[in-house]
Structures are given as structure tokens and as C-alpha cells.
Motif scaffolding. Sequence first.
Motif, PDB file in Angstrom:
ATOM      1  N   ALA A  65       0.826  -1.211   0.000  1.00 36.38           N
ATOM      2  CA  ALA A  65       0.000   0.000   0.000  1.00 36.38           C
ATOM      3  C   ALA A  65       0.861   1.263   0.000  1.00 36.38           C
ATOM      4  O   ALA A  65       0.574   2.226  -0.717  1.00 36.38           O
ATOM      5  CB  ALA A  65      -0.936  -0.006   1.206  1.00 36.38           C
ATOM      6  N   VAL A  66       1.925   1.261   0.777  1.00 33.54           N
ATOM      7  CA  VAL A  66       2.818   2.420   0.835  1.00 33.54           C
ATOM      8  C   VAL A  66       3.562   2.592  -0.493  1.00 33.54           C
ATOM      9  O   VAL A  66       3.697   3.719  -0.990  1.00 33.54           O
ATOM     10  CB  VAL A  66       3.813   2.303   2.015  1.00 33.54           C
ATOM     11  CG1 VAL A  66       4.884   3.374   1.939  1.00 33.54           C
ATOM     12  CG2 VAL A  66       3.064   2.390   3.334  1.00 33.54           C
ATOM     13  N   ILE A  67       4.012   1.503  -1.084  1.00 31.10           N
ATOM     14  CA  ILE A  67       4.712   1.573  -2.376  1.00 31.10           C
ATOM     15  C   ILE A  67       3.773   2.158  -3.435  1.00 31.10           C
ATOM     16  O   ILE A  67       4.172   3.015  -4.234  1.00 31.10           O
ATOM     17  CB  ILE A  67       5.228   0.179  -2.803  1.00 31.10           C
ATOM     18  CG1 ILE A  67       6.307  -0.319  -1.835  1.00 31.10           C
ATOM     19  CG2 ILE A  67       5.730   0.185  -4.238  1.00 31.10           C
ATOM     20  CD1 ILE A  67       7.577   0.484  -1.808  1.00 31.10           C
ATOM     21  N   LYS A  68       2.528   1.724  -3.434  1.00 28.35           N
ATOM     22  CA  LYS A  68       1.561   2.249  -4.409  1.00 28.35           C
ATOM     23  C   LYS A  68       1.293   3.734  -4.162  1.00 28.35           C
ATOM     24  O   LYS A  68       1.284   4.538  -5.094  1.00 28.35           O
ATOM     25  CB  LYS A  68       0.256   1.469  -4.354  1.00 28.35           C
ATOM     26  CG  LYS A  68      -0.740   1.952  -5.380  1.00 28.35           C
ATOM     27  CD  LYS A  68      -1.987   1.127  -5.391  1.00 28.35           C
ATOM     28  CE  LYS A  68      -2.938   1.652  -6.462  1.00 28.35           C
ATOM     29  NZ  LYS A  68      -4.196   0.941  -6.462  1.00 28.35           N
ATOM     30  N   GLN A  69       1.081   4.101  -2.901  1.00 30.50           N
ATOM     31  CA  GLN A  69       0.789   5.491  -2.563  1.00 30.50           C
ATOM     32  C   GLN A  69       1.979   6.405  -2.855  1.00 30.50           C
ATOM     33  O   GLN A  69       1.826   7.465  -3.434  1.00 30.50           O
ATOM     34  CB  GLN A  69       0.399   5.590  -1.091  1.00 30.50           C
ATOM     35  CG  GLN A  69       0.126   7.002  -0.630  1.00 30.50           C
ATOM     36  CD  GLN A  69      -0.151   7.070   0.859  1.00 30.50           C
ATOM     37  OE1 GLN A  69       0.341   6.260   1.632  1.00 30.50           O
ATOM     38  NE2 GLN A  69      -0.930   8.045   1.264  1.00 30.50           N
ATOM     39  N   ARG A  70       3.145   5.985  -2.452  1.00 23.37           N
ATOM     40  CA  ARG A  70       4.338   6.845  -2.544  1.00 23.37           C
ATOM     41  C   ARG A  70       4.921   6.905  -3.947  1.00 23.37           C
ATOM     42  O   ARG A  70       5.359   7.960  -4.396  1.00 23.37           O
ATOM     43  CB  ARG A  70       5.384   6.314  -1.558  1.00 23.37           C
ATOM     44  CG  ARG A  70       6.664   7.046  -1.521  1.00 23.37           C
ATOM     45  CD  ARG A  70       6.633   8.097  -0.477  1.00 23.37           C
ATOM     46  NE  ARG A  70       7.907   8.777  -0.462  1.00 23.37           N
ATOM     47  CZ  ARG A  70       8.306   9.549   0.481  1.00 23.37           C
ATOM     48  NH1 ARG A  70       7.541   9.736   1.519  1.00 23.37           N
ATOM     49  NH2 ARG A  70       9.454  10.146   0.421  1.00 23.37           N
ATOM     50  N   PHE A  71       4.953   5.752  -4.644  1.00 22.36           N
ATOM     51  CA  PHE A  71       5.624   5.680  -5.936  1.00 22.36           C
ATOM     52  C   PHE A  71       4.694   5.385  -7.109  1.00 22.36           C
ATOM     53  O   PHE A  71       5.127   5.382  -8.253  1.00 22.36           O
ATOM     54  CB  PHE A  71       6.724   4.608  -5.900  1.00 22.36           C
ATOM     55  CG  PHE A  71       7.764   4.866  -4.850  1.00 22.36           C
ATOM     56  CD1 PHE A  71       8.695   5.884  -4.994  1.00 22.36           C
ATOM     57  CD2 PHE A  71       7.813   4.103  -3.696  1.00 22.36           C
ATOM     58  CE1 PHE A  71       9.646   6.125  -4.022  1.00 22.36           C
ATOM     59  CE2 PHE A  71       8.766   4.327  -2.714  1.00 22.36           C
ATOM     60  CZ  PHE A  71       9.686   5.346  -2.876  1.00 22.36           C
ATOM     61  N   GLY A  72       3.423   5.070  -6.825  1.00 21.92           N
ATOM     62  CA  GLY A  72       2.491   4.756  -7.899  1.00 21.92           C
ATOM     63  C   GLY A  72       2.743   3.404  -8.537  1.00 21.92           C
ATOM     64  O   GLY A  72       2.332   3.152  -9.665  1.00 21.92           O
ATOM     65  N   VAL A  73       3.413   2.521  -7.811  1.00 22.72           N
ATOM     66  CA  VAL A  73       3.763   1.189  -8.321  1.00 22.72           C
ATOM     67  C   VAL A  73       2.837   0.158  -7.682  1.00 22.72           C
ATOM     68  O   VAL A  73       2.764   0.057  -6.455  1.00 22.72           O
ATOM     69  CB  VAL A  73       5.237   0.844  -8.017  1.00 22.72           C
ATOM     70  CG1 VAL A  73       5.558  -0.576  -8.385  1.00 22.72           C
ATOM     71  CG2 VAL A  73       6.164   1.817  -8.740  1.00 22.72           C
ATOM     72  N   GLN A  74       2.132  -0.587  -8.522  1.00 19.26           N
ATOM     73  CA  GLN A  74       1.198  -1.616  -8.053  1.00 19.26           C
ATOM     74  C   GLN A  74       1.938  -2.936  -7.859  1.00 19.26           C
ATOM     75  O   GLN A  74       2.646  -3.383  -8.751  1.00 19.26           O
ATOM     76  CB  GLN A  74       0.085  -1.804  -9.087  1.00 19.26           C
ATOM     77  CG  GLN A  74      -0.924  -2.859  -8.732  1.00 19.26           C
ATOM     78  CD  GLN A  74      -1.871  -2.420  -7.637  1.00 19.26           C
ATOM     79  OE1 GLN A  74      -2.294  -1.283  -7.590  1.00 19.26           O
ATOM     80  NE2 GLN A  74      -2.206  -3.334  -6.755  1.00 19.26           N
ATOM     81  N   MET A  75       1.774  -3.531  -6.706  1.00 20.93           N
ATOM     82  CA  MET A  75       2.327  -4.856  -6.439  1.00 20.93           C
ATOM     83  C   MET A  75       1.165  -5.838  -6.388  1.00 20.93           C
ATOM     84  O   MET A  75       0.170  -5.570  -5.716  1.00 20.93           O
ATOM     85  CB  MET A  75       3.099  -4.856  -5.125  1.00 20.93           C
ATOM     86  CG  MET A  75       4.253  -3.867  -5.125  1.00 20.93           C
ATOM     87  SD  MET A  75       5.254  -3.972  -3.643  1.00 20.93           S
ATOM     88  CE  MET A  75       6.293  -5.348  -4.086  1.00 20.93           C
ATOM     89  N   LYS A  76       1.280  -6.947  -7.100  1.00 27.47           N
ATOM     90  CA  LYS A  76       0.199  -7.930  -7.171  1.00 27.47           C
ATOM     91  C   LYS A  76       0.647  -9.243  -6.554  1.00 27.47           C
ATOM     92  O   LYS A  76       1.723  -9.749  -6.865  1.00 27.47           O
ATOM     93  CB  LYS A  76      -0.210  -8.143  -8.622  1.00 27.47           C
ATOM     94  CG  LYS A  76      -0.716  -6.868  -9.266  1.00 27.47           C
ATOM     95  CD  LYS A  76      -1.076  -7.075 -10.703  1.00 27.47           C
ATOM     96  CE  LYS A  76      -1.542  -5.760 -11.299  1.00 27.47           C
ATOM     97  NZ  LYS A  76      -1.805  -5.869 -12.718  1.00 27.47           N
ATOM     98  N   ALA A  77      -0.192  -9.798  -5.695  1.00 27.62           N
ATOM     99  CA  ALA A  77       0.143 -11.025  -4.974  1.00 27.62           C
ATOM    100  C   ALA A  77       0.435 -12.190  -5.911  1.00 27.62           C
ATOM    101  O   ALA A  77       1.290 -13.020  -5.620  1.00 27.62           O
ATOM    102  CB  ALA A  77      -0.981 -11.393  -4.010  1.00 27.62           C
ATOM    103  N   GLN A  78      -0.235 -12.263  -7.041  1.00 27.76           N
ATOM    104  CA  GLN A  78      -0.036 -13.380  -7.961  1.00 27.76           C
ATOM    105  C   GLN A  78       1.179 -13.188  -8.880  1.00 27.76           C
ATOM    106  O   GLN A  78       1.539 -14.093  -9.610  1.00 27.76           O
ATOM    107  CB  GLN A  78      -1.308 -13.620  -8.792  1.00 27.76           C
ATOM    108  CG  GLN A  78      -1.673 -12.513  -9.744  1.00 27.76           C
ATOM    109  CD  GLN A  78      -2.518 -11.404  -9.129  1.00 27.76           C
ATOM    110  OE1 GLN A  78      -2.584 -11.253  -7.925  1.00 27.76           O
ATOM    111  NE2 GLN A  78      -3.156 -10.610  -9.974  1.00 27.76           N
ATOM    112  N   ASP A  79       1.818 -12.036  -8.814  1.00 30.54           N
ATOM    113  CA  ASP A  79       2.967 -11.729  -9.669  1.00 30.54           C
ATOM    114  C   ASP A  79       4.272 -12.197  -9.007  1.00 30.54           C
ATOM    115  O   ASP A  79       4.583 -11.781  -7.891  1.00 30.54           O
ATOM    116  CB  ASP A  79       2.997 -10.225  -9.932  1.00 30.54           C
ATOM    117  CG  ASP A  79       4.158  -9.795 -10.804  1.00 30.54           C
ATOM    118  OD1 ASP A  79       4.418 -10.462 -11.823  1.00 30.54           O
ATOM    119  OD2 ASP A  79       4.796  -8.788 -10.454  1.00 30.54           O
TER     120      ASP A  79
END
Length: 70
Positions: free
Chosen positions: A24-38
Motif C-alpha cells: 500500500a505504501v509503495i503504491k501510494q508513494r511511488f504509484g507502483v502496483q504490487m500484485k500477490a499473484q505476480d
Amino acid sequence: TPLFGDAATGALGLDSIDALEIGAVIKQRFGVQMKAQDEASRNAMYCVKNLHAFVCEAMGAEVGHAVATA
């Protein structure tokens, strides 16, 4: 129970809640989406070096250089 390696082996030893919070912090701060299935996202959670490389790559920045944030 750690999902991303054991801290005794040099991994961060994150559990699912830790991973959600970091994602959540990575997405908020850097706009990078992390996906559990990736696979790349899961590998990024293993250690800080991997996480840095993942964010840099997703942002198109060279690994080893600071990533500017807004």
C-alpha cells in the motif's frame, strides 16, 4: 508465519499483513502496483535490495540511483 523467507536467512521475514502494508505504501508513494499473484512482486518482498530494484524497474529508473518522489 513468514511468507517471504525467514529473517534468519537474511530475508525480511514478512507475513501477509506486513506485505499488504508495504504494498500500500509503495503504491501510494511511488504509484507502483504490487500484485500477490505476480512472481516479481513476491520476489520484491524478500529483501530491501529486491524491493528497491522492483520499484526502480517499475518506474523506469536505473537501479542504484535515487528515485524521486512527489
